[in-house]
Design a protein around this motif. Structure first.
Motif, PDB file in Angstrom:
ATOM      1  N   VAL A  64       0.847  -1.198   0.000  1.00  0.00           N
ATOM      2  CA  VAL A  64       0.000   0.000   0.000  1.00  0.00           C
ATOM      3  C   VAL A  64       0.878   1.240   0.000  1.00  0.00           C
ATOM      4  O   VAL A  64       1.847   1.339   0.769  1.00  0.00           O
ATOM      5  N   SER A  65       0.528   2.204  -0.865  1.00  0.00           N
ATOM      6  CA  SER A  65       1.223   3.489  -0.921  1.00  0.00           C
ATOM      7  C   SER A  65       0.213   4.620  -0.964  1.00  0.00           C
ATOM      8  O   SER A  65      -0.888   4.468  -1.499  1.00  0.00           O
ATOM      9  N   HIS A  66       0.633   5.754  -0.410  1.00  0.00           N
ATOM     10  CA  HIS A  66      -0.173   6.964  -0.530  1.00  0.00           C
ATOM     11  C   HIS A  66       0.457   7.827  -1.603  1.00  0.00           C
ATOM     12  O   HIS A  66       1.594   8.270  -1.481  1.00  0.00           O
ATOM     13  N   THR A  67      -0.273   8.061  -2.679  1.00  0.00           N
ATOM     14  CA  THR A  67       0.247   8.791  -3.825  1.00  0.00           C
ATOM     15  C   THR A  67      -0.525  10.100  -3.993  1.00  0.00           C
ATOM     16  O   THR A  67      -1.571  10.296  -3.368  1.00  0.00           O
ATOM     17  N   HIS A 118       3.345   3.201  -7.482  1.00  0.00           N
ATOM     18  CA  HIS A 118       3.648   3.263  -6.046  1.00  0.00           C
ATOM     19  C   HIS A 118       4.718   4.296  -5.715  1.00  0.00           C
ATOM     20  O   HIS A 118       4.910   4.612  -4.533  1.00  0.00           O
ATOM     21  N   GLY A 119       5.424   4.808  -6.721  1.00  0.00           N
ATOM     22  CA  GLY A 119       6.556   5.676  -6.434  1.00  0.00           C
ATOM     23  C   GLY A 119       7.641   4.907  -5.704  1.00  0.00           C
ATOM     24  O   GLY A 119       8.242   5.389  -4.736  1.00  0.00           O
ATOM     25  N   HIS A 164       2.036  -5.171   9.993  1.00  0.00           N
ATOM     26  CA  HIS A 164       2.204  -4.043   9.086  1.00  0.00           C
ATOM     27  C   HIS A 164       3.660  -3.581   9.180  1.00  0.00           C
ATOM     28  O   HIS A 164       4.133  -3.241  10.267  1.00  0.00           O
ATOM     29  N   LEU A 165       4.341  -3.565   8.054  1.00  0.00           N
ATOM     30  CA  LEU A 165       5.741  -3.149   8.015  1.00  0.00           C
ATOM     31  C   LEU A 165       5.862  -2.015   6.999  1.00  0.00           C
ATOM     32  O   LEU A 165       5.452  -2.171   5.848  1.00  0.00           O
ATOM     33  N   SER A 166       6.428  -0.898   7.420  1.00  0.00           N
ATOM     34  CA  SER A 166       6.479   0.247   6.522  1.00  0.00           C
ATOM     35  C   SER A 166       7.838   0.915   6.539  1.00  0.00           C
ATOM     36  O   SER A 166       8.580   0.862   7.522  1.00  0.00           O
ATOM     37  N   GLY A 167       8.148   1.556   5.421  1.00  0.00           N
ATOM     38  CA  GLY A 167       9.396   2.278   5.244  1.00  0.00           C
ATOM     39  C   GLY A 167       9.557   2.624   3.782  1.00  0.00           C
ATOM     40  O   GLY A 167       8.721   2.260   2.947  1.00  0.00           O
ATOM     41  N   VAL A 168      10.614   3.333   3.466  1.00  0.00           N
ATOM     42  CA  VAL A 168      10.904   3.660   2.075  1.00  0.00           C
ATOM     43  C   VAL A 168      11.812   2.564   1.519  1.00  0.00           C
ATOM     44  O   VAL A 168      12.928   2.373   1.994  1.00  0.00           O
TER      45      VAL A 168
END
Length: 211
Positions: free
Chosen positions: A28-31, A65-66, A103-107
Motif C-alpha cells: 500500500v502506498s499513498h500517492t 507506487h513511487g 504491518h511493516l512500513s518504510g521507504v
C-alpha cells in the motif's frame, strides 16, 4: 490497525515465521492520486536476520507506487477466522474474529537488475520446489534471453521497515478452559473449521504459559 498491548506481537523470530509462512502480501502506498494497493509474494532477505523484506512488482506498478521515493506499507496476513459466541458457553458474548497480522512500513530500496534476478530466482525456487517435477527459472525450456526479458518487466525492492505494527489476537483475554474449547471447535469439522488458526492459538497460549 489499532494496537492492544495484550495482543501485541513483538518477537522478531515469530514475525519472521509469520512472513515466511504467509508470503502473499498487500503493498500500500499513498500517492498524489490517492491510496493504491497491489498484491505480490515477498520473501525475507536471506542475508539479514531482521525483518527486511525483498520482492518485486511488475511494471508500471513501480511508478504507480513511487517505489523508492515514498513510504510503502506491506501488510502480511496470517491465519484468521470467525469465532462463534456459542463456543464460549452459556455466557453473554458476541462473535469475534481471531487473526495474526503485521504491518511493516518504510521507504524501500530499488534493487539492481542483478539483485532483482536473484530475488526472482529465489521466489521461483521457493514455490516450485514442492512440485513433483520442479521447473526452475533458469532451466529449459527457458533460456537466458527469456529470463532477462522477464526481469526487465519487473522492479525489485528491499524494505527494511522503519515502523512495525504486529498483532496476534488469539483469545489471550479468555480463560484457559474457553481457549481450549475454541481450539477444539476450530479443529473439528464444521462451517468454521480452521486448523491453521487453531495451531496459532495453541502456539500463542503455550508461549504465554511458559512465560
Amino acid at each position: 490497525m489499532r494496537q492492544n498491548p495484550s495482543f501485541a506481537m513483538t518477537d522478531v523470530a515469530e514475525l519472521r515465521r509469520l512472513i515466511d509462512q504467509n508470503p502473499w502480501a498487500t503493498l500500500v502506498s499513498h500517492t498524489p492520486e490517492g491510496l493504491v494497493a497491489s498484491h505480490y509474494a515477498v520473501l525475507l532477505d536471506e542475508d539479514r536476520d531482521d525483518l527486511t523484506i525483498v520482492g518485486h512488482v511488475g511494471k508500471p506498478d513501480d511508478m504507480i507506487h513511487g517505489l523508492g521515493e515514498r513510504e510503502l506499507l506491506i501488510v502480511v496476513q496470517g491465519p484468521h477466522g470467525y469465532i462463534s459466541p456459542g463456543w464460549y458457553g452459556d455466557v453473554q458474548s458476541v462473535p469475534t474474529w481471531n487473526f495474526v497480522s503485521a504491518h511493516l512500513s518504510g521507504v524501500p530500496e530499488v534493487l539492481t537488475p542483478e539483485e532483482n534476478l536473484a530475488v526472482l530466482d529465489r521466489l521461483v525456487a521457493r514455490f516450485e520446489a514442492r512440485m513433483p517435477e520442479p521447473r526452475m527459472m533458469w532451466e529449459r525450456p527457458n533460456d537466458p534471453a527469456f529470463v532477462q526479458r522477464l526481469e526487465r518487466g519487473t522492479v525489485g525492492f528491499r524494505l527494511t521497515p522503519a515502523k512495525i505494527l504486529a498483532k496476534r489476537k488469539l483469545s489471550q483475554n479468555k480463560d484457559t478452559e474457553v481457549v481450549e474449547t475454541v481450539i477444539t471447535h476450530l479443529q473439528a469439522d464444521g462451517p468454521y473449521a480452521n486448523p491453521a488458526l487453531a495451531a496459532e492459538m495453541r502456539r500463542a497460549h503455550d508461549a504465554m504459559a511458559r512465560a
